[in-house]
Design a protein around this motif. Sequence first.
Motif, PDB file in Angstrom:
ATOM      1  N   ARG A 165     -63.576 -70.565 105.247  1.00  0.00           N
ATOM      2  CA  ARG A 165     -61.886 -69.394 105.164  1.00  0.00           C
ATOM      3  C   ARG A 165     -61.808 -69.143 103.779  1.00  0.00           C
ATOM      4  O   ARG A 165     -61.882 -67.464 104.119  1.00  0.00           O
ATOM      5  CB  ARG A 165     -60.643 -70.408 105.560  1.00  0.00           C
ATOM      6  CG  ARG A 165     -59.572 -69.241 105.674  1.00  0.00           C
ATOM      7  CD  ARG A 165     -59.385 -69.100 106.436  1.00  0.00           C
ATOM      8  NE  ARG A 165     -58.016 -68.610 105.711  1.00  0.00           N
ATOM      9  CZ  ARG A 165     -56.636 -67.948 106.706  1.00  0.00           C
ATOM     10  NH1 ARG A 165     -56.907 -69.020 107.960  1.00  0.00           N
ATOM     11  NH2 ARG A 165     -55.789 -67.572 106.111  1.00  0.00           N
ATOM     12  N   HIS A 171     -61.979 -64.449 103.860  1.00  0.00           N
ATOM     13  CA  HIS A 171     -60.690 -63.559 103.912  1.00  0.00           C
ATOM     14  C   HIS A 171     -60.136 -63.509 102.456  1.00  0.00           C
ATOM     15  O   HIS A 171     -58.934 -62.906 102.163  1.00  0.00           O
ATOM     16  CB  HIS A 171     -59.697 -64.730 104.525  1.00  0.00           C
ATOM     17  CG  HIS A 171     -60.088 -64.838 105.784  1.00  0.00           C
ATOM     18  ND1 HIS A 171     -60.526 -66.106 106.774  1.00  0.00           N
ATOM     19  CD2 HIS A 171     -59.127 -63.613 107.334  1.00  0.00           C
ATOM     20  CE1 HIS A 171     -60.570 -65.491 107.544  1.00  0.00           C
ATOM     21  NE2 HIS A 171     -59.806 -64.634 108.248  1.00  0.00           N
ATOM     22  N   GLU A 229     -56.500 -67.933  98.629  1.00  0.00           N
ATOM     23  CA  GLU A 229     -56.758 -66.625  98.368  1.00  0.00           C
ATOM     24  C   GLU A 229     -54.954 -65.914  98.673  1.00  0.00           C
ATOM     25  O   GLU A 229     -55.323 -64.545  97.555  1.00  0.00           O
ATOM     26  CB  GLU A 229     -56.412 -66.254 100.613  1.00  0.00           C
ATOM     27  CG  GLU A 229     -58.126 -66.999 100.765  1.00  0.00           C
ATOM     28  CD  GLU A 229     -58.072 -67.586 102.478  1.00  0.00           C
ATOM     29  OE1 GLU A 229     -56.667 -66.792 103.377  1.00  0.00           O
ATOM     30  OE2 GLU A 229     -58.354 -67.880 102.904  1.00  0.00           O
TER      31      GLU A 229
END
Length: 121
Positions: A89, A93, A57
Amino acid sequence: MDLSKVKEVIELMNRHQLDEVESEARSMLGPVADRLTADGWSVDMAIRQGYPAAVIEREADQFGADLIAVGTHGRTGLGNLMLGSIAERVLHHAPCPVLSVRRPGEAEDTGKTDVSRAAQA
């Protein structure tokens, strides 16, 4: 016994192991990046340490990525709950769209289309 020397030796051993892992990662990822570049794709290769989802991310945000492609084992239900899912995840995100791809044969029989199989058709 001098504990500072023991700590120094342990840190040196850990650094050596990390260097070996990074070298192995480069040797595995380099040819893939080369093939994609030869096919006209723009590729930025980065090897980082940390919790994979958070690192993916952060790097996507810093690179200004247009897309994240992430592999998944296709675990669902209890298997995903117990083992967690980096791909899931990242999907929830990430700062950009995420393409989740499974290898042929790794998908559970859920009745859903496997993206990698659909792309081969």
